[in-house]
Design an enzyme around this catalytic site. Structure first.
Site, mmCIF file in Angstrom:
data_model
loop_
_atom_site.group_PDB
_atom_site.id
_atom_site.type_symbol
_atom_site.label_atom_id
_atom_site.label_comp_id
_atom_site.label_asym_id
_atom_site.label_seq_id
_atom_site.Cartn_x
_atom_site.Cartn_y
_atom_site.Cartn_z
ATOM 1 N N ARG A 95 0.866 -1.179 0.000
ATOM 2 C CA ARG A 95 0.000 0.000 0.000
ATOM 3 C C ARG A 95 0.902 1.229 0.000
ATOM 4 N NH1 ARG A 95 -4.914 0.979 -1.405
ATOM 5 N NH2 ARG A 95 -5.682 -0.775 -0.141
ATOM 6 N N ARG A 128 1.962 -6.909 -9.383
ATOM 7 C CA ARG A 128 2.304 -6.309 -8.093
ATOM 8 C C ARG A 128 2.426 -7.342 -6.976
ATOM 9 N NH1 ARG A 128 -3.003 -3.720 -5.323
ATOM 10 N NH2 ARG A 128 -4.419 -5.484 -5.657
ATOM 11 N N ASP A 181 -11.706 9.601 -7.104
ATOM 12 C CA ASP A 181 -11.326 8.381 -7.827
ATOM 13 C C ASP A 181 -11.763 8.566 -9.268
ATOM 14 O OD1 ASP A 181 -10.586 5.909 -8.662
ATOM 15 O OD2 ASP A 181 -11.791 4.784 -7.219
ATOM 16 N N HIS A 204 0.759 2.708 -10.320
ATOM 17 C CA HIS A 204 -0.131 3.182 -9.253
ATOM 18 C C HIS A 204 0.647 4.036 -8.244
ATOM 19 C CE1 HIS A 204 -3.353 3.329 -6.444
ATOM 20 N NE2 HIS A 204 -3.959 2.222 -6.816
ATOM 21 N N GLU A 230 -1.654 8.473 -11.388
ATOM 22 C CA GLU A 230 -1.229 7.173 -11.898
ATOM 23 C C GLU A 230 -1.328 7.136 -13.421
ATOM 24 O OE1 GLU A 230 -3.841 4.389 -9.866
ATOM 25 O OE2 GLU A 230 -4.179 5.908 -8.319
ATOM 26 N N GLN A 269 -8.076 -8.357 -8.573
ATOM 27 C CA GLN A 269 -8.049 -6.931 -8.918
ATOM 28 C C GLN A 269 -6.614 -6.469 -9.162
ATOM 29 O OE1 GLN A 269 -10.656 -3.929 -7.107
ATOM 30 N NE2 GLN A 269 -8.840 -2.996 -6.208
#
Length: 317
Positions: free
Chosen positions: A73, A102, A231, A186, A291, A97
């Protein structure tokens, strides 16, 4: 992951201070003679630190898992081959997702350096670190969920003179059938106070607002102020660079390289409270995600084809 042209190792020099590269315990750290540094976990090839002029440019949650047990995170996680929850009836439908990049263990391929500008007589002023991931390195679950032959090379270049960090992802289809993918870097950027920040360079762009039921809008103002949960997926952006401005002064410039989409994200109060790995809970005040990626639709690669895209971020510290 094998590669025919791995970067050459750093050569010793007596002309001046040289970059240092240190690799152990699942991470690679590079430092320039200027003191600027970058740190990358092999788990996810996630950049977890980028310091320029002695200050950290990235935000990483204090509760982030750095032991390879779950995606980090914060920092700069790599999203591939799908962005968000994968759609139904698609080749990526079985994936989690944001895909598997990652949450996979990457191979460190080596480093190379270059000399230019004011440091040319006294040492190298940039260093590139390469990381690789292929189908053979995936977990058994990921191999079943996405059974395509592929190769990823992720290049992280730390530039001292201009205080830049370049992150580029090269995707190659090494199989006998075509496939589709999305990608996103990200990036979590650190700021002193989000209420004093503006995001510039997205004016007149179309965006999908995930906070407002994925409805489509056009950015009507040249600057974005973060005053609540944000978002947004901006698509087909005409400007090359998106900038973070704090207290009226440039903080970071994020230049898209061969990419036209960007996501702007801040969880704000309630969303931050609901994420177990987001600490401190008021950390939303000190970060914003800008991002770069290719997430509007899908990129198709035919057998033998290669695609590349990424970003160059400049710190104004």
């Amino acid at each position: 992951m094998g590669r025919s042209n791995k970067p050459t190792p750093l050569s010793p020099s007596t002309t001046g201070p040289q970059p240092s590269v240190h690799s152990e315990q699942g991470r690679v750290v590079a430092r320039l003679p200027t003191g600027d540094s970058v740190e990358i976990l092999l788990y996810g090839a996630t950049v977890i630190s980028w310091k320029s002029n002695g200050k950290e440019n990235l935000w990483v949650s204090k509760a982030a898992k750095l032991d390879g047990s779950k995606p980090v995170r914060g920092g700069v996680p790599i999203v591939f081959p799908c962005f968000g929850p994968p759609p139904k009836n698609h080749a990526t439908s079985s994936l989690p997702q944001h895909g598997f990049a990652r949450s996979s263990h990457w191979e460190y391929l080596g480093s190379s350096s270059s000399e230019s500008g004011s440091l040319a007589r006294g040492g190298d002023d940039s260093i590139k670190l390469d990381f690789g991931l292929s189908h053979a390195q995936l977990s058994e679950d990921a191999k079943k969920q996405w059974p395509y032959a592929f190769g990823l090379v992720y290049s992280v270049t730390l530039g001292g003179k201009e205080r830049t960090l370049q992150t580029m992802l090269r995707v190659s289809n090494q199989g006998k059938e075509s496939w589709e993918f999305q990608m996103l870097l990200h990036s979590y950027f650190g700021v002193d106070d989000i209420t004093r920040c503006q995001i510039n360079g997205l004016g007149s762009s179309t965006y999908i607002d995930k906070v407002l039921d994925a409805s489509q809008h056009t950015q009507s103002t040249p600057s974005i102020a973060i005053t609540g949960e944000v978002d947004r997926v901006y698509t087909s952006i005409k400007q090359d660079t998106t900038s973070i401005v704090e207290n009226g002064k440039p903080r970071l410039d994020i230049q898209r390289d061969r990419l036209v989409d960007s996501v702007v994200w801040n969880p704000w109060i309630e969303k931050a409270k609901g994420m177990s790995d987001f600490e401190p809970k008021d950390g939303y005040k000190n970060m914003v995600c800008v991002e770069v990626g290719a997430v509007d639709g899908w990129q198709r690669l035919e057998p033998g084809e290669t695609w590349e895209g990424g970003q160059i971020v400049r710190s104004h510290l």
